[in-house]
Scaffold this motif. Structure first.
Motif, PDB file in Angstrom:
ATOM      1  N   ALA A 147       0.883  -1.165   0.000  1.00  0.00           N
ATOM      2  CA  ALA A 147       0.000   0.000   0.000  1.00  0.00           C
ATOM      3  C   ALA A 147       0.923   1.218   0.000  1.00  0.00           C
ATOM      4  CB  ALA A 147      -0.908  -0.003   1.214  1.00  0.00           C
TER       5      ALA A 147
ATOM      6  N   SER B 145       1.761   5.323  -0.957  1.00  0.00           N
ATOM      7  CA  SER B 145       1.247   6.662  -1.226  1.00  0.00           C
ATOM      8  C   SER B 145       2.246   7.377  -2.128  1.00  0.00           C
ATOM      9  CB  SER B 145       1.076   7.438   0.084  1.00  0.00           C
ATOM     10  OG  SER B 145       2.350   7.809   0.595  1.00  0.00           O
ATOM     11  N   ASP B 146       1.913   8.585  -2.557  1.00  0.00           N
ATOM     12  CA  ASP B 146       2.828   9.368  -3.388  1.00  0.00           C
ATOM     13  C   ASP B 146       4.136   9.677  -2.659  1.00  0.00           C
ATOM     14  OD1 ASP B 146       1.121   9.410  -5.517  1.00  0.00           O
ATOM     15  OD2 ASP B 146       0.360  11.429  -5.124  1.00  0.00           O
TER      16      ASP B 146
ATOM     17  N   LEU C  28       3.435   5.104  -9.585  1.00  0.00           N
ATOM     18  CA  LEU C  28       2.336   4.176  -9.856  1.00  0.00           C
ATOM     19  C   LEU C  28       1.395   4.773 -10.891  1.00  0.00           C
ATOM     20  CD1 LEU C  28       1.397   3.010  -6.241  1.00  0.00           C
ATOM     21  CD2 LEU C  28       2.921   1.897  -7.878  1.00  0.00           C
TER      22      LEU C  28
ATOM     23  N   PRO D 159      -2.554   4.965 -12.761  1.00  0.00           N
ATOM     24  CA  PRO D 159      -3.898   5.162 -12.214  1.00  0.00           C
ATOM     25  C   PRO D 159      -4.563   3.835 -11.847  1.00  0.00           C
ATOM     26  CG  PRO D 159      -3.906   5.464 -14.585  1.00  0.00           C
ATOM     27  CD  PRO D 159      -2.474   5.295 -14.178  1.00  0.00           C
ATOM     28  N   SER D 160      -5.475   3.871 -10.889  1.00  0.00           N
ATOM     29  CA  SER D 160      -6.118   2.643 -10.391  1.00  0.00           C
ATOM     30  C   SER D 160      -6.918   1.927 -11.477  1.00  0.00           C
ATOM     31  CB  SER D 160      -7.010   2.950  -9.189  1.00  0.00           C
ATOM     32  OG  SER D 160      -7.996   3.902  -9.542  1.00  0.00           O
ATOM     33  N   GLU D 161      -7.435   2.651 -12.477  1.00  0.00           N
ATOM     34  CA  GLU D 161      -8.205   1.992 -13.538  1.00  0.00           C
ATOM     35  C   GLU D 161      -7.313   1.223 -14.518  1.00  0.00           C
ATOM     36  OE1 GLU D 161      -7.665   6.356 -14.475  1.00  0.00           O
ATOM     37  OE2 GLU D 161      -8.529   5.259 -12.801  1.00  0.00           O
TER      38      GLU D 161
ATOM     39  N   PRO E 117      -3.767  -0.273 -13.527  1.00  0.00           N
ATOM     40  CA  PRO E 117      -2.622  -0.381 -12.613  1.00  0.00           C
ATOM     41  C   PRO E 117      -1.311  -0.675 -13.335  1.00  0.00           C
ATOM     42  CG  PRO E 117      -4.462  -1.696 -11.809  1.00  0.00           C
ATOM     43  CD  PRO E 117      -4.807  -1.250 -13.204  1.00  0.00           C
ATOM     44  N   SER E 118      -0.296   0.092 -12.972  1.00  0.00           N
ATOM     45  CA  SER E 118       1.057  -0.125 -13.482  1.00  0.00           C
ATOM     46  C   SER E 118       2.019   0.476 -12.471  1.00  0.00           C
ATOM     47  CB  SER E 118       1.239   0.517 -14.860  1.00  0.00           C
ATOM     48  OG  SER E 118       1.184   1.922 -14.759  1.00  0.00           O
TER      49      SER E 118
ATOM     50  N   ASP F  44      -0.354  -4.446 -10.456  1.00  0.00           N
ATOM     51  CA  ASP F  44      -1.047  -3.869  -9.305  1.00  0.00           C
ATOM     52  C   ASP F  44      -0.240  -4.257  -8.073  1.00  0.00           C
ATOM     53  OD1 ASP F  44      -2.694  -3.030  -7.261  1.00  0.00           O
ATOM     54  OD2 ASP F  44      -4.524  -3.865  -8.134  1.00  0.00           O
TER      55      ASP F  44
ATOM     56  N   ALA G  67      -0.685  -3.732  -5.103  1.00  0.00           N
ATOM     57  CA  ALA G  67      -1.491  -4.116  -3.945  1.00  0.00           C
ATOM     58  C   ALA G  67      -1.803  -5.616  -3.945  1.00  0.00           C
ATOM     59  CB  ALA G  67      -2.790  -3.318  -3.910  1.00  0.00           C
ATOM     60  N   ASP G  68      -1.639  -6.274  -5.103  1.00  0.00           N
ATOM     61  CA  ASP G  68      -1.834  -7.725  -5.191  1.00  0.00           C
ATOM     62  C   ASP G  68      -0.576  -8.439  -4.725  1.00  0.00           C
ATOM     63  OD1 ASP G  68      -4.360  -7.329  -6.250  1.00  0.00           O
ATOM     64  OD2 ASP G  68      -3.704  -7.608  -8.328  1.00  0.00           O
TER      65      ASP G  68
END
Length: 105
Positions: free
Chosen positions: A2, A4-5, A38, A40-42, A44-45, A72, A74-75
């Motif tokens: 997880a 953050s920027d 990172l 964008p969430s739509e 993921p890269s 992603d 987060a996976d």
């Protein structure tokens, strides 16, 4: 992960720096991911850094890349390095990603 920027996650094996000139200082970077890199969430890269950072160690060969890949963070993923001399083989999820002849002559 997880991220953050303002954060990063990394796993590296570093040198000892136990000599007077602190020349034994290179790294095997298994992964290095900055939250600011990172996608964008739509879609993921991430820019994932991997490889050998020689720094001041004359015995090592520099070989580091940080390509953007569809991932992603987060996976769950498996990051690894097989460092049998003379090459270091870096993998992500059991797929070879980078091979570096890391021990110089």
């Amino acid at each position: 992960m997880a991220l953050s920027d303002r954060s990063m996650a990394a796993l590296w094996l570093s040198g000892f720096e136990d000599d007077p000139g602190q020349l034994r200082c290179g790294e095997l970077c298994v992964f290095e991911i900055f939250g600011s890199a990172l996608g964008p969430s739509e879609a993921p890269s991430a820019e994932v850094g991997v490889g050998v950072k020689a720094f001041r160690d004359p015995r090592l060969t520099q070989g580091f890349v940080a390509p953007r890949i569809a991932l992603d963070v987060a996976d769950w993923h498996t990051y690894a390095v097989d460092r049998d001399a003379p090459e270091a083989v870096f993998s992500l999820d059991d797929r070879v990603w980078l091979e570096v002849d890391w021990v110089g002559s």
